[in-house]
Design a protein around this motif. Sequence first.
Motif, mmCIF file in Angstrom:
data_model
loop_
_atom_site.group_PDB
_atom_site.id
_atom_site.type_symbol
_atom_site.label_atom_id
_atom_site.label_comp_id
_atom_site.label_asym_id
_atom_site.label_seq_id
_atom_site.Cartn_x
_atom_site.Cartn_y
_atom_site.Cartn_z
ATOM 1 N N UNK A 175 12.259 6.682 -0.127
ATOM 2 C CA UNK A 175 11.229 6.019 -0.930
ATOM 3 C C UNK A 175 10.298 5.200 -0.045
ATOM 4 N N UNK A 176 9.064 5.065 -0.514
ATOM 5 C CA UNK A 176 8.119 4.141 0.104
ATOM 6 C C UNK A 176 8.539 2.710 -0.210
ATOM 7 N N UNK A 177 8.075 1.755 0.595
ATOM 8 C CA UNK A 177 8.362 0.346 0.311
ATOM 9 C C UNK A 177 7.900 -0.027 -1.090
ATOM 10 N N UNK A 219 0.815 -1.205 0.000
ATOM 11 C CA UNK A 219 0.000 0.000 0.000
ATOM 12 C C UNK A 219 0.855 1.265 0.000
ATOM 13 N N UNK A 220 0.307 2.335 -0.559
ATOM 14 C CA UNK A 220 0.979 3.634 -0.525
ATOM 15 C C UNK A 220 0.978 4.155 0.901
ATOM 16 N N UNK A 221 1.768 5.230 1.135
ATOM 17 C CA UNK A 221 1.805 5.816 2.468
ATOM 18 C C UNK A 221 0.404 6.228 2.874
ATOM 19 N N UNK A 258 7.797 1.705 -3.654
ATOM 20 C CA UNK A 258 8.553 2.361 -4.710
ATOM 21 C C UNK A 258 9.920 1.727 -4.954
ATOM 22 N N UNK A 259 10.325 0.829 -4.081
ATOM 23 C CA UNK A 259 11.666 0.255 -4.181
ATOM 24 C C UNK A 259 11.946 -0.336 -5.556
ATOM 25 N N UNK A 260 10.977 -1.053 -6.077
ATOM 26 C CA UNK A 260 11.175 -1.713 -7.371
ATOM 27 C C UNK A 260 11.100 -0.746 -8.543
ATOM 28 N N UNK A 261 10.681 0.497 -8.283
ATOM 29 C CA UNK A 261 10.532 1.476 -9.352
ATOM 30 C C UNK A 261 11.779 2.336 -9.534
ATOM 31 N N UNK A 262 12.770 2.134 -8.664
ATOM 32 C CA UNK A 262 14.021 2.894 -8.787
ATOM 33 C C UNK A 262 14.967 2.171 -9.735
ATOM 34 N N UNK A 263 15.362 2.832 -10.807
ATOM 35 C CA UNK A 263 16.278 2.251 -11.788
ATOM 36 C C UNK A 263 17.434 3.223 -12.022
ATOM 37 N N UNK A 264 18.420 2.778 -12.774
ATOM 38 C CA UNK A 264 19.561 3.650 -13.077
ATOM 39 C C UNK A 264 20.013 3.435 -14.511
ATOM 40 N N UNK A 265 20.686 4.446 -15.058
ATOM 41 C CA UNK A 265 21.246 4.330 -16.394
ATOM 42 C C UNK A 265 22.520 5.165 -16.469
ATOM 43 N N UNK A 311 9.022 7.054 4.714
ATOM 44 C CA UNK A 311 9.991 7.412 3.683
ATOM 45 C C UNK A 311 11.433 7.323 4.198
ATOM 46 N N UNK A 312 11.872 6.145 4.603
ATOM 47 C CA UNK A 312 13.259 6.023 5.070
ATOM 48 C C UNK A 312 14.239 6.298 3.932
ATOM 49 N N UNK A 313 15.369 6.871 4.272
ATOM 50 C CA UNK A 313 16.385 7.200 3.277
ATOM 51 C C UNK A 313 17.109 5.923 2.857
ATOM 52 N N UNK A 314 17.112 5.632 1.554
ATOM 53 C CA UNK A 314 17.757 4.441 1.012
ATOM 54 C C UNK A 314 19.038 4.844 0.282
ATOM 55 N N UNK A 315 20.140 4.218 0.628
ATOM 56 C CA UNK A 315 21.407 4.498 -0.042
ATOM 57 C C UNK A 315 21.567 3.562 -1.232
ATOM 58 N N UNK A 316 21.760 4.142 -2.417
ATOM 59 C CA UNK A 316 21.863 3.345 -3.636
ATOM 60 C C UNK A 316 23.298 3.149 -4.091
ATOM 61 N N UNK A 317 24.183 4.047 -3.704
ATOM 62 C CA UNK A 317 25.590 3.875 -4.052
ATOM 63 C C UNK A 317 26.427 4.766 -3.147
ATOM 64 N N UNK A 318 27.640 4.319 -2.833
ATOM 65 C CA UNK A 318 28.571 5.104 -2.031
ATOM 66 C C UNK A 318 29.699 5.608 -2.922
ATOM 67 N N UNK A 319 30.247 6.739 -2.554
ATOM 68 C CA UNK A 319 31.369 7.298 -3.299
ATOM 69 C C UNK A 319 32.507 6.274 -3.356
ATOM 70 N N UNK A 320 33.032 6.029 -4.553
ATOM 71 C CA UNK A 320 34.113 5.070 -4.737
ATOM 72 C C UNK A 320 33.663 3.678 -5.107
ATOM 73 N N UNK A 321 32.351 3.410 -5.029
ATOM 74 C CA UNK A 321 31.832 2.090 -5.398
ATOM 75 C C UNK A 321 31.984 1.874 -6.907
ATOM 76 N N UNK A 322 32.301 0.627 -7.283
ATOM 77 C CA UNK A 322 32.426 0.289 -8.697
ATOM 78 C C UNK A 322 31.052 0.259 -9.362
#
Length: 390
Positions: free
Chosen positions: A297-299, A25-27, A301-308, A270-281
């Motif tokens: 992000x909401x729970x 469910x949404x918030x 929304x987790x699957x809706x976060x992508x990167x390019x 809306x807990x803060x989620x870390x997706x990458x740290x400085x220096x990570x490959x």
Amino acid sequence: MKRIIMLLIALTLLSSAIYSPISVQAAPSISTHAEAAALIDVRSGRVLYSKQGDKTMRIASLTKIMTAIVAIEHGKLSSTATISKNAAGKEGSSIYLKLNEEMSLQHLLYGMMLRSGNDAATAIAEHVGGTLDGFVYLMNEKARMIGMEHSSFKNPSGLDQENHFSTANDMAKLTAYALRNPVFQEIVKTKVKKAPNPNEAWDYTWMNKNKMLNLYDGADGVKTGYTKLSKRCLVSSATRNGQQLAVVTLNDADDWADHSKLLDYGFKNYPLQTYIQKGDAIQGTEYVAGASFAYPVLDMEQSQVTSKIDLNKQGSIYFRMGELGKQEYLLNGKSIGSVPLYMKDSPRLKLKDNSAFSFTETGIGEVSVMDKWLFNLHFLMRVLFMGNSD
């Protein structure tokens, strides 16, 4: 035959209900007593809740948030201001400055933010801007630079004046911007401050009017406000588990309770989620991240976060400076931020993360070094050619 068909349909629906994944469910909805309100994640700039967020309203002494950050960025904290007749006689809340009294800009900022001194706000504006008009110009230019599209400042104190207004969303943007400044952050979390008093045998002692600092676990700012026309206004902030949130309410008779409720709501949903740290490959490449990236992000929304990955052209100024491209993060297809890409042995990885301010989702544009330089040049030319407007 009909009974068999109906039974098969019932079994099909039952099996579908049993084996289908449970929807997240949404918030949950939340209500406040405020006429307008906003909740923002300070690090990312994402607005997590908004109620009539773009409605222009009076903001009383919340104005002093803008006054403080402009003074911090454009003034010298150790410099000494001389209190003018205009400042000493300013109506409303006061720290009781005397005509020709001298006080450092730093102490004036504490007096303004903790006790909401209108005399301190006027003295700061005259000292940093040269004139009140000059300082108000700086305030409005800063608002433009950080994307406050529905705000207009006419004075540094927040006393009611025609065409002096803002919105809950704009004040949330401003607060998030200001809280990224360590001097501002230190001032607004201070509960009690002492300063030299040249007029008496004892020092000034200023106790912060912001009760949230004592009412809410993790509270670390920001500013109260009230006039007869604006009613009760409040901006608060709090930090938990490395995440800082800020709340704005305008015309809220029960603001202390509403702020606690909204902060709890933000931290829970809306807990803060870390997706990458400085220096990570960067997976599948020979690059590494030049900065860290986190986002609330909401729970669901987790699957809706992508990167390019978006690489810079060889020969471009960014490429020649060692920035090979960027890894962009998207939420449901919309950009929410990015990190620069470098080779793992790049000397630029040893530098501090870029301090330029950029909020994608809330519309706050990046305040580049060039923007700041042009801003200062414009102000200097205005002072030189227009002179004192008092």
